[in-house]
Design an enzyme around this catalytic site. Sequence first.
Site, PDB file in Angstrom:
ATOM      1  N   ASN A 129      20.371 -11.313 -41.569  1.00 34.70           N
ATOM      2  CA  ASN A 129      19.463 -12.097 -42.424  1.00 34.70           C
ATOM      3  C   ASN A 129      18.955 -11.292 -43.624  1.00 34.70           C
ATOM      4  O   ASN A 129      18.702 -11.861 -44.683  1.00 34.70           O
ATOM      5  CB  ASN A 129      18.315 -12.717 -41.609  1.00 34.70           C
ATOM      6  CG  ASN A 129      17.500 -11.717 -40.856  1.00 34.70           C
ATOM      7  OD1 ASN A 129      17.940 -10.599 -40.625  1.00 34.70           O
ATOM      8  ND2 ASN A 129      16.305 -12.095 -40.447  1.00 34.70           N
ATOM      9  N   PRO A 145      26.436  -2.507 -38.747  1.00 33.28           N
ATOM     10  CA  PRO A 145      25.871  -3.736 -39.318  1.00 33.28           C
ATOM     11  C   PRO A 145      26.402  -4.982 -38.616  1.00 33.28           C
ATOM     12  O   PRO A 145      27.383  -4.918 -37.873  1.00 33.28           O
ATOM     13  CB  PRO A 145      26.360  -3.695 -40.768  1.00 33.28           C
ATOM     14  CG  PRO A 145      27.616  -2.886 -40.736  1.00 33.28           C
ATOM     15  CD  PRO A 145      27.515  -1.937 -39.578  1.00 33.28           C
ATOM     16  N   ALA A 146      25.775  -6.119 -38.899  1.00 27.21           N
ATOM     17  CA  ALA A 146      26.227  -7.395 -38.337  1.00 27.21           C
ATOM     18  C   ALA A 146      27.606  -7.740 -38.897  1.00 27.21           C
ATOM     19  O   ALA A 146      27.881  -7.479 -40.070  1.00 27.21           O
ATOM     20  CB  ALA A 146      25.228  -8.489 -38.691  1.00 27.21           C
ATOM     21  N   GLY A 187      17.119  -7.935 -34.268  1.00 28.33           N
ATOM     22  CA  GLY A 187      17.930  -9.086 -33.878  1.00 28.33           C
ATOM     23  C   GLY A 187      17.195  -9.912 -32.838  1.00 28.33           C
ATOM     24  O   GLY A 187      15.957  -9.935 -32.816  1.00 28.33           O
ATOM     25  N   SER A 188      17.948 -10.538 -31.955  1.00 24.25           N
ATOM     26  CA  SER A 188      17.318 -11.445 -30.991  1.00 24.25           C
ATOM     27  C   SER A 188      16.672 -10.676 -29.835  1.00 24.25           C
ATOM     28  O   SER A 188      17.078  -9.551 -29.506  1.00 24.25           O
ATOM     29  CB  SER A 188      18.360 -12.414 -30.438  1.00 24.25           C
ATOM     30  OG  SER A 188      19.319 -11.692 -29.706  1.00 24.25           O
ATOM     31  N   GLU A 199      12.935  -4.632 -33.354  1.00 27.16           N
ATOM     32  CA  GLU A 199      12.281  -5.686 -34.142  1.00 27.16           C
ATOM     33  C   GLU A 199      12.979  -6.966 -33.728  1.00 27.16           C
ATOM     34  O   GLU A 199      14.107  -7.217 -34.138  1.00 27.16           O
ATOM     35  CB  GLU A 199      12.468  -5.441 -35.643  1.00 27.16           C
ATOM     36  CG  GLU A 199      11.895  -4.147 -36.158  1.00 27.16           C
ATOM     37  CD  GLU A 199      10.398  -4.035 -35.964  1.00 27.16           C
ATOM     38  OE1 GLU A 199       9.736  -5.064 -35.779  1.00 27.16           O
ATOM     39  OE2 GLU A 199       9.908  -2.893 -35.986  1.00 27.16           O
ATOM     40  N   LEU A 200      12.316  -7.776 -32.923  1.00 26.54           N
ATOM     41  CA  LEU A 200      12.989  -8.925 -32.309  1.00 26.54           C
ATOM     42  C   LEU A 200      12.460 -10.233 -32.897  1.00 26.54           C
ATOM     43  O   LEU A 200      11.782 -10.258 -33.902  1.00 26.54           O
ATOM     44  CB  LEU A 200      12.817  -8.855 -30.792  1.00 26.54           C
ATOM     45  CG  LEU A 200      13.262  -7.501 -30.192  1.00 26.54           C
ATOM     46  CD1 LEU A 200      12.989  -7.444 -28.707  1.00 26.54           C
ATOM     47  CD2 LEU A 200      14.720  -7.196 -30.496  1.00 26.54           C
ATOM     48  N   CYS A 249      12.423 -13.626 -39.381  1.00 30.74           N
ATOM     49  CA  CYS A 249      11.642 -13.484 -38.139  1.00 30.74           C
ATOM     50  C   CYS A 249      10.148 -13.728 -38.396  1.00 30.74           C
ATOM     51  O   CYS A 249       9.390 -13.970 -37.460  1.00 30.74           O
ATOM     52  CB  CYS A 249      11.877 -12.132 -37.515  1.00 30.74           C
ATOM     53  SG  CYS A 249      11.608 -10.793 -38.653  1.00 30.74           S
ATOM     54  N   GLU A 263      11.955 -19.983 -31.116  1.00 29.94           N
ATOM     55  CA  GLU A 263      12.131 -19.678 -32.544  1.00 29.94           C
ATOM     56  C   GLU A 263      13.200 -20.610 -33.141  1.00 29.94           C
ATOM     57  O   GLU A 263      14.188 -20.915 -32.479  1.00 29.94           O
ATOM     58  CB  GLU A 263      12.600 -18.225 -32.670  1.00 29.94           C
ATOM     59  CG  GLU A 263      12.679 -17.736 -34.083  1.00 29.94           C
ATOM     60  CD  GLU A 263      13.079 -16.263 -34.155  1.00 29.94           C
ATOM     61  OE1 GLU A 263      13.815 -15.792 -33.282  1.00 29.94           O
ATOM     62  OE2 GLU A 263      12.637 -15.594 -35.112  1.00 29.94           O
TER      63      GLU A 263
HETATM   64  P1  NAP Z   1      21.867 -11.224 -32.046  1.00 29.40           P
HETATM   65  O1  NAP Z   1      22.703 -11.923 -31.029  1.00 29.40           O
HETATM   66  O2  NAP Z   1      20.683 -10.496 -31.600  1.00 29.40           O
HETATM   67  O3  NAP Z   1      22.847 -10.220 -32.823  1.00 29.40           O
HETATM   68  C1  NAP Z   1      22.342  -9.195 -33.680  1.00 29.40           C
HETATM   69  C2  NAP Z   1      23.345  -8.064 -33.741  1.00 29.40           C
HETATM   70  O4  NAP Z   1      23.518  -7.502 -32.444  1.00 29.40           O
HETATM   71  C3  NAP Z   1      24.736  -8.474 -34.206  1.00 29.40           C
HETATM   72  O5  NAP Z   1      25.283  -7.430 -34.988  1.00 29.40           O
HETATM   73  C4  NAP Z   1      25.494  -8.620 -32.927  1.00 29.40           C
HETATM   74  O6  NAP Z   1      26.874  -8.471 -33.118  1.00 29.40           O
HETATM   75  C5  NAP Z   1      24.901  -7.502 -32.104  1.00 29.40           C
HETATM   76  N1  NAP Z   1      25.048  -7.693 -30.669  1.00 29.40           N
HETATM   77  C6  NAP Z   1      25.155  -8.858 -29.982  1.00 29.40           C
HETATM   78  N2  NAP Z   1      25.294  -8.619 -28.656  1.00 29.40           N
HETATM   79  C7  NAP Z   1      25.269  -7.287 -28.521  1.00 29.40           C
HETATM   80  C8  NAP Z   1      25.346  -6.425 -27.391  1.00 29.40           C
HETATM   81  N3  NAP Z   1      25.457  -6.888 -26.144  1.00 29.40           N
HETATM   82  N4  NAP Z   1      25.292  -5.102 -27.611  1.00 29.40           N
HETATM   83  C9  NAP Z   1      25.164  -4.620 -28.855  1.00 29.40           C
HETATM   84  N5  NAP Z   1      25.061  -5.376 -29.971  1.00 29.40           N
HETATM   85  C10 NAP Z   1      25.116  -6.692 -29.791  1.00 29.40           C
HETATM   86  O7  NAP Z   1      21.434 -12.231 -33.144  1.00 29.40           O
HETATM   87  P2  NAP Z   1      22.249 -13.462 -33.703  1.00 29.40           P
HETATM   88  O8  NAP Z   1      23.154 -14.134 -32.728  1.00 29.40           O
HETATM   89  O9  NAP Z   1      22.921 -12.977 -34.919  1.00 29.40           O
HETATM   90  O10 NAP Z   1      21.046 -14.442 -34.031  1.00 29.40           O
HETATM   91  C11 NAP Z   1      20.489 -15.179 -32.950  1.00 29.40           C
HETATM   92  C12 NAP Z   1      19.013 -15.237 -33.080  1.00 29.40           C
HETATM   93  O11 NAP Z   1      18.467 -13.915 -33.140  1.00 29.40           O
HETATM   94  C13 NAP Z   1      18.491 -15.895 -34.334  1.00 29.40           C
HETATM   95  O12 NAP Z   1      18.529 -17.269 -34.255  1.00 29.40           O
HETATM   96  C14 NAP Z   1      17.102 -15.308 -34.407  1.00 29.40           C
HETATM   97  O13 NAP Z   1      16.268 -16.002 -33.547  1.00 29.40           O
HETATM   98  C15 NAP Z   1      17.283 -13.902 -33.897  1.00 29.40           C
HETATM   99  N6  NAP Z   1      17.401 -12.936 -35.007  1.00 29.40           N
HETATM  100  C16 NAP Z   1      16.287 -12.277 -35.361  1.00 29.40           C
HETATM  101  C17 NAP Z   1      16.343 -11.393 -36.412  1.00 29.40           C
HETATM  102  C18 NAP Z   1      15.107 -10.647 -36.837  1.00 29.40           C
HETATM  103  O14 NAP Z   1      14.939 -10.397 -38.035  1.00 29.40           O
HETATM  104  N7  NAP Z   1      14.266 -10.243 -35.891  1.00 29.40           N
HETATM  105  C19 NAP Z   1      17.529 -11.184 -37.107  1.00 29.40           C
HETATM  106  C20 NAP Z   1      18.669 -11.864 -36.707  1.00 29.40           C
HETATM  107  C21 NAP Z   1      18.594 -12.737 -35.644  1.00 29.40           C
HETATM  108  P3  NAP Z   1      27.861  -9.734 -32.856  1.00 29.40           P
HETATM  109  O15 NAP Z   1      27.417 -10.808 -33.807  1.00 29.40           O
HETATM  110  O16 NAP Z   1      29.210  -9.197 -33.136  1.00 29.40           O
HETATM  111  O17 NAP Z   1      27.700 -10.178 -31.447  1.00 29.40           O
END
Ligand code: NAP
Length: 504
Positions: free
Chosen positions: A176, A200-201, A252-253, A274-275, A308, A405
Amino acid sequence: MAFHTIRHKRPPFVGLAGRHLQSLRRRDFVAGAALIDGCWIDSEQRDLVLDPASGEAIGSVARCGAVDMNTAIAAAERAFSAWRALLPARRGAILRSWASLMLDNADELSILVTSEQGKPIAEARHEIAYGAGFVEWFAAEGERAYGETIPSHKPDSLLQVRMQPIGVAAAITPWNFPVAMITRKAGAALAAGCPIVVKPAPETPLSALALARLADEAGIPAGVFQVVIGDAIELSKPLLSDPRIRALSFTGSTEVGRLLLEGAADTVKKVSLELGGHAPFVVFDDVDLGKAIKGAMAAKFATSGQDCLAANRIYVQRGIYDAFVKTFAAAIAQLKIGHGLDPATDVGPMTKLSVAEKCRAQIDDAVRRGARAISAPQGTGLCSLFVAPTLLWDVTEEMLIAREETFGPVAAVLPFDTEEEVVTRANANERGLAGYIYTDNLRRALRVSELMECGMVGVNTASFTGPPIPFGGWKQSGLGREGSRHGLAEFMEMKYVCFGDLAA
Ligand code: NAP
C-alpha cells in the site's frame, strides 16, 4: 501466490501505465534485478508485474530463492562491522544523499508507484516526499542515539548505558506504501548502524528495486541495503530461522504478523509489527460539520482506502447524524474513480483482487442486514479491482464492516448517543492502531483521547503521521514503533556497563 511466472524477459508495455514506464528516463528502474551483495541479480524465471487498473503486464522481475536470501544474509553480516564503525555523521551524510536522490527522481518514482500500486499520481508524489522524509530524519537522529549515566547505587562506581546497533535486520514490506514502508524501516536500521535485507510485496517490486538503484548510487556499501524479491514463504524461511538476523520488522495483516512472530521465536529475534487497524472516527454534535466531513473524506479515501489508518467505523452523534450522512453522501458522489495516472482521479483500483472482493462482501453483508447504501457513479469498462466509493449508513455493530478492517473505499457510518457509549463501542475490538475524535469541547477531547485503546489519536485532524511521531498500535495492531526516536531503538540493543573500584 499473487504473481505470475513467465520465462521471457521483455514486458509488453501496451496500456497507459506501460507507455508511461516505457518513457522513463531511468530505464534501470524497470530492469527488475534484485540487489544482493552489491550485484544486480537476475534469474531464468521472472515474475510479471501488473497494472492493477488494467490487469496488463507492465514489467517483470527476477525470482530469487532461498539460496539468494542466504547470500544476502551472509553479505549483510560481512558488511555489519564496517557500517557500524562509521561515525554516525558519515552514515547520516550517505543517508541524506539517498533521500535527495529520491527527491531528484520523484517524478519517475511516482509513476512507478502508481503503475504497480494504483494510487492517484498526486498521492504517489506525496508518498515519495513522505518516504524520503524518514531517511532524512533518521540521518540526523542516528547522531542522537544517546545512552545514559545512572547515579550509582554502589560506592566508587560509574554506571553507563550504551545504545548499540542490534545487528543484521530484515524487513517484509507491504504494497500500500511501496516506498515509504521501506524507508521508514530502512532509514531507522541504517542510521542505527544495522544492514537491512528487504523483501518487498510481490505486487510492488519495481518501487523497491528503484530505491535499491538509488541506494547504490548514494554510496550505501554492498550488503548494507539489499532487496530480495520472490516467493514470500520461501524467502521468509531463511529470514526467520537464521540467527544472524537479529531484528525483523513487518507491515501487513495481523494474520501474517502472528505467523512471523511465531517463526521468529526459535531464534528470539526482536520483532516489530505494524499490523491492520480498524480505526473509530468519532464525530460529536458540537463540532463544525464541514470540518468533520473534510476529516472523514481524508481519513477514509486517501490511498483509495487501502491504509491501515483509514477510518473504518465512523461514529456520529445523533444530533448531527442526518446532516452528516447527507453532506458526506454528496461529497462521496463527487469522487472520480479511474486510472491513477489520470490526474483527475481521486480513487484508483484496489491493488489486490482479494481486497476488492472483501469490500464487496462487506457491502453485501451490511445491506442484507439493513444498512442503507449509496455509491459514487463508476465509469465504464473498469476492471474488477475497482470498487466504487460507497457510503453505508445505519450500520450496526454486528455487521462485518463494523467488526473487520475494510482496506478499501467503503465508509461505514454508525449513530451514537453518549460519550460513554461511544468510547465503549470504539474500544470493543482487538485492533488498536489509530482513532479520531472531532469535537470543539477541549475537556471532552482530553477525556476521550485518554480512554481510546489505540497507539495514535488524531483530534480534529486526519493528518498526523510523519517522521517524528511514534507510529504503532496497541492490542493486535502490532508491537514496537516506527518513526521517532522509538523507531531507532527498535534496531538497537541497550548495554549496561558498571565500572567498579574507581577510588584512587
Ligand atoms: P499480508 O497477507 O499480510 O501480506 C503482506 C506481505 O507478507 C506480502 O509481501 C506477503 O507476500 C507476505 N506474506 C504473506 N504470507 C507470508 C508468510 N507466511 N510468511 C512471510 N511473508 C508472508 O497482506 P495482504 O494479503 O497483502 O493484505 C491483506 C490485508 O492485510 C489487507 O486487507 C489489510 O487489512 C492488511 N494490510 C495492512 C497493511 C498495513 O499497512 N498495516 C498493509 C497491507 C495489508 P505474498 O503476497 O507473496 O503472500
